[in-house]
Design a protein around this motif. Structure first.
Motif, PDB file in Angstrom:
ATOM      1  N   TYR A 188      36.075  55.291  90.419  1.00  0.00           N
ATOM      2  CA  TYR A 188      36.829  55.910  91.513  1.00  0.00           C
ATOM      3  C   TYR A 188      37.540  54.877  92.391  1.00  0.00           C
ATOM      4  O   TYR A 188      38.118  55.224  93.418  1.00  0.00           O
ATOM      5  N   LEU A 189      37.490  53.620  91.991  1.00  0.00           N
ATOM      6  CA  LEU A 189      38.165  52.553  92.722  1.00  0.00           C
ATOM      7  C   LEU A 189      39.458  52.190  92.014  1.00  0.00           C
ATOM      8  O   LEU A 189      39.557  52.289  90.793  1.00  0.00           O
ATOM      9  N   ASN A 190      40.449  51.749  92.796  1.00  0.00           N
ATOM     10  CA  ASN A 190      41.735  51.338  92.238  1.00  0.00           C
ATOM     11  C   ASN A 190      41.989  49.869  92.544  1.00  0.00           C
ATOM     12  O   ASN A 190      41.549  49.359  93.587  1.00  0.00           O
ATOM     13  N   GLU A 191      42.694  49.220  91.654  1.00  0.00           N
ATOM     14  CA  GLU A 191      43.076  47.836  91.895  1.00  0.00           C
ATOM     15  C   GLU A 191      43.821  47.729  93.228  1.00  0.00           C
ATOM     16  O   GLU A 191      44.697  48.536  93.525  1.00  0.00           O
ATOM     17  N   GLY A 192      43.440  46.750  94.039  1.00  0.00           N
ATOM     18  CA  GLY A 192      44.083  46.565  95.337  1.00  0.00           C
ATOM     19  C   GLY A 192      43.336  47.209  96.487  1.00  0.00           C
ATOM     20  O   GLY A 192      43.601  46.917  97.659  1.00  0.00           O
ATOM     21  N   ASP A 193      42.395  48.145  96.180  1.00  0.00           N
ATOM     22  CA  ASP A 193      41.537  48.700  97.232  1.00  0.00           C
ATOM     23  C   ASP A 193      40.652  47.600  97.796  1.00  0.00           C
ATOM     24  O   ASP A 193      40.428  46.568  97.141  1.00  0.00           O
ATOM     25  N   CYS A 194      40.117  47.821  98.983  1.00  0.00           N
ATOM     26  CA  CYS A 194      39.081  46.905  99.482  1.00  0.00           C
ATOM     27  C   CYS A 194      37.844  47.691  99.872  1.00  0.00           C
ATOM     28  O   CYS A 194      37.925  48.807 100.384  1.00  0.00           O
ATOM     29  N   LEU A 195      36.715  47.103  99.565  1.00  0.00           N
ATOM     30  CA  LEU A 195      35.406  47.703  99.811  1.00  0.00           C
ATOM     31  C   LEU A 195      34.756  46.937 100.956  1.00  0.00           C
ATOM     32  O   LEU A 195      34.666  45.706 100.905  1.00  0.00           O
ATOM     33  N   LEU A 221      28.672  45.061  91.454  1.00  0.00           N
ATOM     34  CA  LEU A 221      29.580  44.260  92.283  1.00  0.00           C
ATOM     35  C   LEU A 221      30.531  43.440  91.412  1.00  0.00           C
ATOM     36  O   LEU A 221      31.715  43.292  91.742  1.00  0.00           O
ATOM     37  N   LYS A 222      30.038  42.925  90.301  1.00  0.00           N
ATOM     38  CA  LYS A 222      30.900  42.158  89.385  1.00  0.00           C
ATOM     39  C   LYS A 222      31.969  43.065  88.773  1.00  0.00           C
ATOM     40  O   LYS A 222      33.155  42.678  88.671  1.00  0.00           O
ATOM     41  N   LYS A 223      31.585  44.268  88.373  1.00  0.00           N
ATOM     42  CA  LYS A 223      32.554  45.208  87.801  1.00  0.00           C
ATOM     43  C   LYS A 223      33.636  45.564  88.822  1.00  0.00           C
ATOM     44  O   LYS A 223      34.812  45.729  88.469  1.00  0.00           O
ATOM     45  N   ILE A 224      33.233  45.690  90.086  1.00  0.00           N
ATOM     46  CA  ILE A 224      34.185  46.011  91.150  1.00  0.00           C
ATOM     47  C   ILE A 224      35.222  44.893  91.289  1.00  0.00           C
ATOM     48  O   ILE A 224      36.432  45.144  91.352  1.00  0.00           O
ATOM     49  N   LYS A 225      34.747  43.668  91.310  1.00  0.00           N
ATOM     50  CA  LYS A 225      35.662  42.518  91.419  1.00  0.00           C
ATOM     51  C   LYS A 225      36.552  42.403  90.187  1.00  0.00           C
ATOM     52  O   LYS A 225      37.745  42.114  90.300  1.00  0.00           O
ATOM     53  N   ASP A 226      35.974  42.638  89.011  1.00  0.00           N
ATOM     54  CA  ASP A 226      36.745  42.540  87.773  1.00  0.00           C
ATOM     55  C   ASP A 226      37.861  43.579  87.718  1.00  0.00           C
ATOM     56  O   ASP A 226      38.864  43.380  87.014  1.00  0.00           O
TER      57      ASP A 226
END
Length: 342
Positions: free
Chosen positions: A49-56, A190-195
Motif C-alpha cells: 500500500y506504499l508508493n515510491e516517493g512516499d515518506c513513512l 523496513l528493508k522492503k519499504i526502503k527498497d
C-alpha cells in the motif's frame, strides 16, 4: 461532541494479552477513505500500500522499564513505584502504591539493593518526588536489571520478553508506554519499504502515562490533554517538506507520530526542526495540516485516540469499522492488530 459518541462494545476476549509472533503476522484492516471499502489483510501486506516517493514517519521513542517493585526500608512493607518524569539528575516524579507507605523521608529498596530511593516531596497531585541511589554512572542500565515494563492496566499476563514492548527501531529512552502501531514492524519489513523507494523519517514523542487516563468530561471540548515531550529532527522536517512538494504522501505510524507532525505544522505553518512539549487534542472538526495516511492500532472506547482517528476519517464510519473488527475477531489495543487508513 459527547464522550458517549465514541463508545463501542468490546468483549474482553478481544483484548490481546500477549504479542503475536512473528511481529508482522498481526492482522491489518485497510480502509480506503475515498470509497469506504474495507479489506482484511495482514501486516506483511503493508508494503503493497506504499508508493515510491512516499515518506513513512516513525516514533523512535524507547520505553523505560520504569515499574519497580520493592520494600520499605525498616519495615519490609511491599511498595510499587512507577517512574513517570525525570526532573533532574536522579530525581524523578513517581506514582506510588500504596501511597500511605511513601511519606516524605521514607526510603525504599529495589532489586535486592541494586537501587534505593528516598521520597523527597509529596506533590499536589498525590505523586511523589523521589531521589534514587545506585552504583555506577547510569540509572537506565540499573533499570534494565530491576525494572519491569509499565504495561497498560488491561494487560494482565506477564510479559516474558521486554523487547516485545519495544519497536525494533526504538532509540530514545523516555516513554511510559510503547508507540504500539510500530510494534508490527520487523527489520525485514523496513528493508522492503526502503527498497520500494519509500523514505523513512524519525521523530521522537515520549509517551506519557496520561495516554491511559480516560476522558472524564462529558463534553469532549472540555477535556484537558496531558503534555508530552517531542523532537522533530531537521532531516525529518526536510523529508516531509520535500515529500509534500512532490505531491507524495506523508504516512504516520501511530497517533504519536501524527500528534508530533501536526503539532509542528500547526504552529510553525510548515515543518521545521522543533523541540518542545505538546498537548494537542485532535478530535472531529480538526483540519489536518500534514498527515495523509495513518497506521494505528485499535483504541479504547471513549479515548482521545479513537477521537483522533474519527477526526481523520469519520466518527460513524470508524465505529462501523470497529464493529467489523469485533465481528471479524481482530485483536485489540497495545498487543493487538492494526488498521491502515488511506
Amino acid at each position: 461532541m459527547k464522550k458517549a459518541d465514541f463508545y463501542y462494545d468490546l468483549p474482553k476476549e478481544r483484548i490481546a494479552q500477549t504479542p503475536i509472533e512473528p511481529r508482522d503476522r498481526s492482522r491489518m484492516m485497510v480502509i480506503n477513505r475515498k470509497t469506504d471499502e474495507i479489506y482484511d489483510k495482514h501486516f506483511y501486506d503493508f508494503v503493497d500500500y506504499l508508493n515510491e516517493g512516499d515518506c513513512l514517519i516513525l516514533n523512535d521513542t524507547k520505553v523505560l522499564p520504569a515499574r519497580l517493585y520493592g520494600v520499605k526500608e525498616g519495615t519490609g512493607a511491599h511498595v510499587e513505584f512507577l517512574m513517570i518524569n525525570q526532573k533532574e539528575n536522579d530525581v524523578w516524579e513517581v506514582i506510588t502504591g500504596p501511597g500511605r507507605r511513601a511519606k516524605k523521608g521514607s526510603s525504599f529498596i529495589f532489586g535486592d539493593g541494586l537501587l534505593k530511593s528516598e521520597v523527597t516531596d509529596v506533590l499536589d497531585n498525590g505523586n511523589r518526588l523521589a531521589k534514587f541511589y545506585y552504583e555506577g554512572n547510569n540509572i537506565f542500565s540499573v533499570l534494565e536489571k530491576v525494572g519491569e515494563m509499565p504495561l497498560p492496566h488491561y494487560i494482565t499476563e506477564k510479559l516474558e520478553d521486554k523487547d516485545r514492548y519495544q519497536t525494533v527501531y526504538a532509540k530514545q529512552l523516555g516513554s511510559a508506554a510503547a508507540p504500539t502501531a510500530g510494534l508490527h514492524f520487523t527489520d525485514e519489513i523496513l528493508k522492503k519499504i526502503k527498497d520500494k523507494g519509500v523514505k523513512i523519517g524519525y521523530v521522537t514523542l515520549h509517551v506519557g502515562i496520561g495516554t491511559f487516563r480516560p476522558v472524564k468530561t462529558e463534553n469532549i471540548e472540555e477535556h484537558i490533554m496531558h503534555s508530552e515531550h517531542y523532537y522533530m529532527p531537521k532531516e525529518t522536517a526536510l523529508l516531509i517538506n520535500e515529500t509534500k512538494q512532490k505531491g507524495k504522501r506523508v504516512i504516520c505510524v501511530g497517533t504519536t507520530s501524527c500528534r508530533t507532525v501536526e503539532s509542528v505544522a500547526s504552529f510553525k505553518g510548515g515543518i521545521c526542526e522543533a523541540d518542545g512539549w505538546t498537548d494537542i487534542f485532535i478530535y472531529p472538526g480538526y483540519e489536518f495540516k500534514c498527515m495523509d495516511c495513518l497506521l494505528t492500532n485499535f483504541h479504547l472506547p471513549e479515548s482521545t485516540l479513537i477521537m483522533l482517528v474519527s477526526a481523520f476519517y469519520d466518527r460513524e464510519k470508524v465505529l462501523n469499522a470497529y464493529k467489523h473488527a469485533v465481528e471479524a475477531e481482530y485483536r485489540f489495543f497495545s498487543f493487538g492488530d492494526c488498521m491502515l487508513l488511506l
